[in-house]
Structure formats: structure tokens, C-alpha cells
Write a protein that holds these residues in place. Structure first.
Motif, PDB file in Angstrom:
ATOM      1  N   LEU A 192      21.486  14.200 -30.666  1.00 36.73           N
ATOM      2  CA  LEU A 192      21.403  13.842 -32.078  1.00 36.73           C
ATOM      3  C   LEU A 192      20.117  14.449 -32.641  1.00 36.73           C
ATOM      4  CD1 LEU A 192      23.081  12.042 -34.050  1.00 36.73           C
ATOM      5  CD2 LEU A 192      21.474  10.190 -33.530  1.00 36.73           C
ATOM      6  N   PRO A 193      20.139  15.761 -32.947  1.00 29.26           N
ATOM      7  CA  PRO A 193      18.912  16.461 -33.373  1.00 29.26           C
ATOM      8  C   PRO A 193      18.228  15.819 -34.565  1.00 29.26           C
ATOM      9  CG  PRO A 193      20.661  18.038 -32.907  1.00 29.26           C
ATOM     10  CD  PRO A 193      21.292  16.680 -32.855  1.00 29.26           C
ATOM     11  N   SER A 194      19.010  15.183 -35.469  1.00 32.37           N
ATOM     12  CA  SER A 194      18.404  14.566 -36.657  1.00 32.37           C
ATOM     13  C   SER A 194      17.494  13.390 -36.293  1.00 32.37           C
ATOM     14  CB  SER A 194      19.496  14.086 -37.619  1.00 32.37           C
ATOM     15  OG  SER A 194      20.288  13.078 -37.015  1.00 32.37           O
ATOM     16  N   TYR A 195      17.609  12.898 -35.075  1.00 35.92           N
ATOM     17  CA  TYR A 195      16.747  11.785 -34.656  1.00 35.92           C
ATOM     18  C   TYR A 195      15.294  12.232 -34.542  1.00 35.92           C
ATOM     19  CZ  TYR A 195      15.240   7.595 -32.171  1.00 35.92           C
ATOM     20  OH  TYR A 195      14.599   6.442 -31.814  1.00 35.92           O
ATOM     21  N   GLY A 196      15.099  13.522 -34.296  1.00 35.84           N
ATOM     22  CA  GLY A 196      13.757  14.103 -34.286  1.00 35.84           C
ATOM     23  C   GLY A 196      12.855  13.568 -33.195  1.00 35.84           C
ATOM     24  N   ASP A 197      11.603  13.312 -33.570  1.00 37.33           N
ATOM     25  CA  ASP A 197      10.582  12.888 -32.599  1.00 37.33           C
ATOM     26  C   ASP A 197      10.378  11.374 -32.579  1.00 37.33           C
ATOM     27  OD1 ASP A 197      10.102  15.532 -31.898  1.00 37.33           O
ATOM     28  OD2 ASP A 197       8.631  15.796 -33.522  1.00 37.33           O
ATOM     29  N   ARG A 198      11.353  10.642 -33.066  1.00 41.79           N
ATOM     30  CA  ARG A 198      11.228   9.182 -33.029  1.00 41.79           C
ATOM     31  C   ARG A 198      11.224   8.693 -31.584  1.00 41.79           C
ATOM     32  NH1 ARG A 198      14.295  10.632 -37.342  1.00 41.79           N
ATOM     33  NH2 ARG A 198      13.830   9.649 -39.378  1.00 41.79           N
ATOM     34  N   PRO A 199      10.680   7.510 -31.337  1.00 41.40           N
ATOM     35  CA  PRO A 199      10.606   6.991 -29.951  1.00 41.40           C
ATOM     36  C   PRO A 199      11.989   6.895 -29.311  1.00 41.40           C
ATOM     37  CG  PRO A 199       9.235   5.682 -31.413  1.00 41.40           C
ATOM     38  CD  PRO A 199      10.019   6.597 -32.298  1.00 41.40           C
ATOM     39  N   ASN A 200      12.065   7.279 -28.061  1.00 40.80           N
ATOM     40  CA  ASN A 200      13.341   7.225 -27.330  1.00 40.80           C
ATOM     41  C   ASN A 200      13.499   5.846 -26.690  1.00 40.80           C
ATOM     42  OD1 ASN A 200      15.632   9.063 -26.536  1.00 40.80           O
ATOM     43  ND2 ASN A 200      15.071   8.284 -24.506  1.00 40.80           N
ATOM     44  N   ASP A 201      13.615   4.835 -27.543  1.00 42.54           N
ATOM     45  CA  ASP A 201      13.830   3.468 -27.056  1.00 42.54           C
ATOM     46  C   ASP A 201      14.948   2.831 -27.869  1.00 42.54           C
ATOM     47  OD1 ASP A 201      12.659   1.811 -29.367  1.00 42.54           O
ATOM     48  OD2 ASP A 201      10.924   3.025 -28.819  1.00 42.54           O
ATOM     49  N   THR A 202      15.526   1.772 -27.311  1.00 40.12           N
ATOM     50  CA  THR A 202      16.717   1.150 -27.902  1.00 40.12           C
ATOM     51  C   THR A 202      16.459   0.643 -29.308  1.00 40.12           C
ATOM     52  OG1 THR A 202      17.436   0.480 -25.690  1.00 40.12           O
ATOM     53  CG2 THR A 202      18.478  -0.619 -27.561  1.00 40.12           C
ATOM     54  N   GLN A 203      15.353  -0.058 -29.509  1.00 39.70           N
ATOM     55  CA  GLN A 203      15.069  -0.649 -30.813  1.00 39.70           C
ATOM     56  C   GLN A 203      14.966   0.423 -31.898  1.00 39.70           C
ATOM     57  OE1 GLN A 203      11.612  -3.159 -30.811  1.00 39.70           O
ATOM     58  NE2 GLN A 203      11.795  -3.707 -32.970  1.00 39.70           N
ATOM     59  N   SER A 204      14.307   1.535 -31.593  1.00 38.85           N
ATOM     60  CA  SER A 204      14.138   2.599 -32.584  1.00 38.85           C
ATOM     61  C   SER A 204      15.465   3.276 -32.900  1.00 38.85           C
ATOM     62  CB  SER A 204      13.134   3.635 -32.071  1.00 38.85           C
ATOM     63  OG  SER A 204      11.862   3.051 -31.841  1.00 38.85           O
ATOM     64  N   VAL A 205      16.295   3.483 -31.887  1.00 40.42           N
ATOM     65  CA  VAL A 205      17.600   4.122 -32.103  1.00 40.42           C
ATOM     66  C   VAL A 205      18.487   3.225 -32.965  1.00 40.42           C
ATOM     67  CG1 VAL A 205      19.707   4.954 -30.994  1.00 40.42           C
ATOM     68  CG2 VAL A 205      17.486   5.452 -29.971  1.00 40.42           C
ATOM     69  N   VAL A 206      18.507   1.922 -32.668  1.00 40.29           N
ATOM     70  CA  VAL A 206      19.310   0.984 -33.445  1.00 40.29           C
ATOM     71  C   VAL A 206      18.836   0.956 -34.892  1.00 40.29           C
ATOM     72  CG1 VAL A 206      19.909  -1.444 -33.759  1.00 40.29           C
ATOM     73  CG2 VAL A 206      19.927  -0.451 -31.465  1.00 40.29           C
ATOM     74  N   LYS A 207      17.537   0.927 -35.102  1.00 42.95           N
ATOM     75  CA  LYS A 207      16.977   0.912 -36.454  1.00 42.95           C
ATOM     76  C   LYS A 207      17.377   2.173 -37.224  1.00 42.95           C
ATOM     77  CE  LYS A 207      12.574   0.670 -38.943  1.00 42.95           C
ATOM     78  NZ  LYS A 207      11.084   0.594 -38.801  1.00 42.95           N
ATOM     79  N   TYR A 208      17.300   3.317 -36.571  1.00 39.56           N
ATOM     80  CA  TYR A 208      17.650   4.590 -37.208  1.00 39.56           C
ATOM     81  C   TYR A 208      19.119   4.623 -37.608  1.00 39.56           C
ATOM     82  CZ  TYR A 208      18.639   9.600 -37.565  1.00 39.56           C
ATOM     83  OH  TYR A 208      19.065  10.831 -37.987  1.00 39.56           O
TER      84      TYR A 208
END
Length: 463
Positions: free
Chosen positions: A393-409
Motif C-alpha cells: 500500500l504505497p500511499s501509506y508512506g512512512d507511517r509507523p508499521n503498527d496495527t493502531q496506525s494502519v487502522v487509523k489510516y
């Protein structure tokens, strides 16, 4: 007989009998008029019944479960029934035993097929796995489970002509894709439930017989293979093989194999957690009616579980009429997976496409929208095992690779879709879920119930 009427009244002219009418003609005319009156009365009665039905429909809460295949719709429906139709759920619980046995057997057979493929390609491997004669003996001793799988399918009502379509497609090369998913027609599954409930009223372990097959015979074979099933699943080399060749087992396969000690017994009785994980794909629409209580008042809810594969989505449209709420299941763990029916399409992308279409529909402009960002537990497992979300998912960028951050995004992405695609401004309720967690899901469903009823009352101009 002489008729007197006002010739200035056009209705009197039209309705008056002919002045030279004979008795035979009069009898025929009166018969026609009586028939016309009967038809008119029948139409009036049908219109009255329709008005009563429409009035009744105003008080029915209609909920539609939508989402792609394997998104968790059927599991969500089970949670609804477990929470709000408990008595009926308990009556059916023992009937799931055959389904759960089939899930266990299919999981074992999938591992055995992968093992056979590995044996066949062993000579071509540069770094072959250290298989021994023990693995060959295990495979041979577990071969009877292939016949058991067919027998269990027949018990559930699969016809001979459907058996080939349900059978796995084997390949001389190992593949990370699963075999063709088993399905049963909804009417056959309902017939099975009814038949097994009759048996359950007498004894929960009374054998079920259908199409020349007995559940007792299948249970005997499974229980006799219990130790070998456990040995196969706990074998270190077998686990390495599954990981090396990226063999993807069906959802919850590891749960069934981990619990083989309990499931593969003669006296096994299903519990709620078992049934929630049971996988039984049904064709056609599944419809369940239940009475949902709030503040001492009970309302009738009708919940529809529709097929999620691409070939089944054309059946959704008729159910959009007067729907109270849509619960959309979006499996956010599938960012690195592709549709089984079209490997060119990413599953997460497909969820967004579906969600945009739902938000854009004018038929659903007044419908309450609810999203379950489902399979958070699987997402957490993948991230814990080093899977990088931004790789898929390239649009996710440099955000933290953790569950909470992915769910928030992803939560924000689904919310933005509602904002930009809806015909008019609307609210959307979003929940992060793992619907196999029955206890947490029960609390979520209480919030969902309250929100849907409030929206239903508002729509009916009652609040």
C-alpha cells in the motif's frame, strides 16, 4: 320491467340496462356484474392487505450485510443471532458439529495435498526439506479422510453434480492459493438444520443419515485419525514446508488443527467459539428474522447475508429497497492478498471500490451506514511477523508499521469516501472488529443496535 332514469345523467345512461333486454340476456348481464363485483372486492381486499403489510414493514428493521467474499459477513450474522436470538441459536448449536468436522477434515486434507506436492517435486529442489518415512506413513494413514470429506459434504446436502465443482483443483506444482472453496446451497443447509434438530431433541449425539451416509461412520474415522492429525500438524518439517511454499490454508484452519485433540473425538460437542469460526459458504441469500429488545420494547429485525463474490453481487440491488442499515465488512488485513475470482485485483482495493459504490447509490441515500474494519487480529499477526504495509500500500508512506496506525489510516480513508461519494451529507459509524472474538463483538453489536434503532425511529418521524 320498466326502468325510469334521468337521461341527462351520463352515468345513468351508461349503467342502465338495454330497454329490450330479454330474460336470458338479463341473467347473463347480472352474472357478469356479479363477477366484476367479486373481482373488485378481491382487489379492494388485496389493497387493504397490502396497506396492512406496508404499515407492518414500517416497524421492521431491515439490515443488509455487505462485503466481499470471506470478509466476515456470515460470522457477523452468527454473532447477531448468538446475542439477540439465543434460544434458536442454542437449538441449532449441535447441528454445526458436521460442519466443524468438515472444516477440520478439509484443513488436514489441504496440508496432505501440500505434502504430496512437496514429495512430487522433491527431486527438483536445490534445498529439499528433510522428509522421512514417518511423513509418508502419516500421509497414507490419513488418506481415508478424503472419503470422509466427501461423505460430510453429502450429509450437508451437496448433490453429485455439485461435488465436482466443489472439489479442489490439484496441481503438480505447489501454489500459495487455496483450493476451490466448498459451498452448499442455502435450501440444503436449512433442510439439514431442520433434520438434525429433530434428532437433537431426542439425543444430541444421535447419528444423522442422508444419501446413504451416516454421521457416526464419519465420526469414527475422524476419531481414529486423531493422533495422526495431531502428529501431522505439530511436525516441525511440515510447518517448515507450509511456510517455505507459502501454502495458504482456509480461514481458521489453524484453529481447527490446534484443537484437533478436542474436535476429533466421538463425544465432541460444539461451543460458541467453534461455530463462529466454522466456515460454510452458502449460495443464495440467507435471511434471518429475530426479535431485538431495547428498553423493554421488542422490534422485529430481518438480517440478510448476501454472497460477496463478484458473480453474486448482481443479487444485491433488489435488497436495497427500504433497507434500514447496511453493515459493510471490510477485511483490512487483506492489503497483501488478491481476489480468488480475479487475481489481478487487490482485495483491499476491491473493498474500497465496493464501499464507494454503496456510498454513491441514491437508493441508499437515507440508509444508515456502518463499517466493520474487520480482521484486526489477522492484521496484527501479519505486522508482528514483519509484513510491511507500505510495500503493498504505497500511499501509506512512512507511517509507523503498527496495527493502531494502519487502522487509523484506513478508517480515515473509508470516512473520506463517504464524504466525497455520498449524494448528500451523512453520518457513518466505523468500528474496528475481529468478529471471531464473540465477547468483544457482543458489546459492539449493542452499540450498533442502539444506533440503528435511533436512526430507524428518526426516519419514521417518531423522534
Amino acid at each position: 320491467m320498466v326502468f325510469h332514469y334521468d337521461s341527462s345523467d351520463p352515468l345513468a345512461v351508461v349503467t342502465a340496462p338495454p330497454p329490450d333486454e330479454t330474460p336470458v340476456e338479463q341473467a347473463a348481464r347480472e352474472e357478469r356484474e356479479a363477477e366484476a363485483q367479486r373481482i373488485s372486492d378481491q382487489i379492494d381486499e388485496e389493497l387493504r392487505a397490502e396497506r396492512v403489510a406496508l404499515k407492518k414493514q414500517e416497524h421492521i428493521v431491515k439490515v443488509l450485510l455487505l462485503g466481499q467474499s470471506e470478509s466476515g459477513k456470515s460470522t457477523t450474522l452468527k454473532n447477531f443471532r448468538m446475542r439477540f436470538a439465543r434460544n434458536k441459536w442454542v437449538q441449532e448449536r449441535a447441528s454445526w458439529r458436521t460442519v466443524l468436522q468438515l472444516n477440520l477434515v478439509r484443513s488436514v486434507n489441504a496440508v496432505l495435498q501440500a505434502l504430496q506436492d512437496a514429495f512430487d517435486n522433491e527431486e527438483e529442489e536445490e534445498d529439499p526439506l528433510p522428509f522421512t518415512d514417518t511423513h509418508q506413513r502419516l500421509r497414507l494413514r490419513l488418506l481415508p479422510l478424503r472419503g470422509v470429506e466427501s461423505d460430510l459434504k453429502r450429509l450437508l446436502g451437496v448433490k453429485a453434480e455439485d461435488m465436482l465443482e466443489n472439489s479442489p483443483q490439484t496441481s503438480p506444482r505447489l501454489s500459495p492459493r487455496t483450493s476451490t472453496e466448498f459451498y452448499v446451497r442455502s435450501r440444503n443447509w436449512r433442510s439439514f438444520l431442520q433434520a438434525s434438530q429433530i434428532n437433537d431433541s431426542e439425543s444430541s449425539r444421535r447419528p444423522i443419515k442422508h444419501d446413504g451416509v451416516s454421521s457416526q461412520d464419519a465420526t469414527e474415522v475422524i476419531s481414529s485419525c486423531k493422533n495422526d492429525i495431531i502428529a501431522l500438524w505439530t511436525d516441525r518439517v511440515v510447518r517448515e514446508m507450509l511456510q517455505k511454499y507459502r501454502v495458504r490454508l482456509e480461514d481458521s484452519a489453524s484453529f481447527f488443527l490446534d484443537n484437533a485433540e478436542r474436535l476429533a473425538t466421538r463425544d465432541y460437542e460444539p461451543n460458541d467459539d467453534d461455530i463462529v469460526r466454522a466456515r460454510l459458504r452458502t449460495l443464495d441469500i440467507q435471511e434471518y428474522e429475530m426479535n431485538v429488545a431495547e428498553d423493554g420494547e421488542s422490534r422485529t429485525w430481518v438480517i440478510y447475508d448476501v454472497g460477496g463474490s463478484r458473480t453474486q453481487r448482481n443479487a444485491w440491488l433488489p435488497y436495497f429497497d427500504q433497507v434500514t442499515a447496511i453493515i459493510f465488512l471490510a477485511p483490512i488485513s487483506c492489503f497483501d492478498e488478491r481476489l480468488q475470482e480475479d487475481p489481478r485485483v487487490n482485495r483491499l482495493e476491491d473493498s474500497f471500490i465496493l464501499w464507494k459504490a454503496i456510498c454513491s447509490s441514491k437508493l441508499l441515500s437515507r440508509t444508515t451506514l456502518i463499517i466493520f474494519l474487520n480482521k484486526v487480529d489477522v492484521l496484527e499477526y501479519k505486522i508482528a511477523n514483519g509484513v510491511m504495509v507500505n510495500r503493498y500500500l504505497p500511499s501509506y508512506g512512512d507511517r509507523p508499521n503498527d496495527t493502531q496506525s494502519v487502522v487509523k489510516y484506513l478508517r480515515q480513508k473509508f470516512k473520506d469516501t463517504v464524504k466525497h461519494s455520498s449524494p448528500e451529507p451523512r453520518m457513518c459509524h466505523i468500528y474496528s472488529t475481529s468478529v471471531i472474538d464473540t465477547r468483544t463483538t457482543a458489546q459492539t453489536l449493542l452499540s450498533v443496535r442502539d444506533g440503528i434503532i435511533r436512526a430507524h425511529l428518526k426516519k419514521a418521524n417518531l423522534v
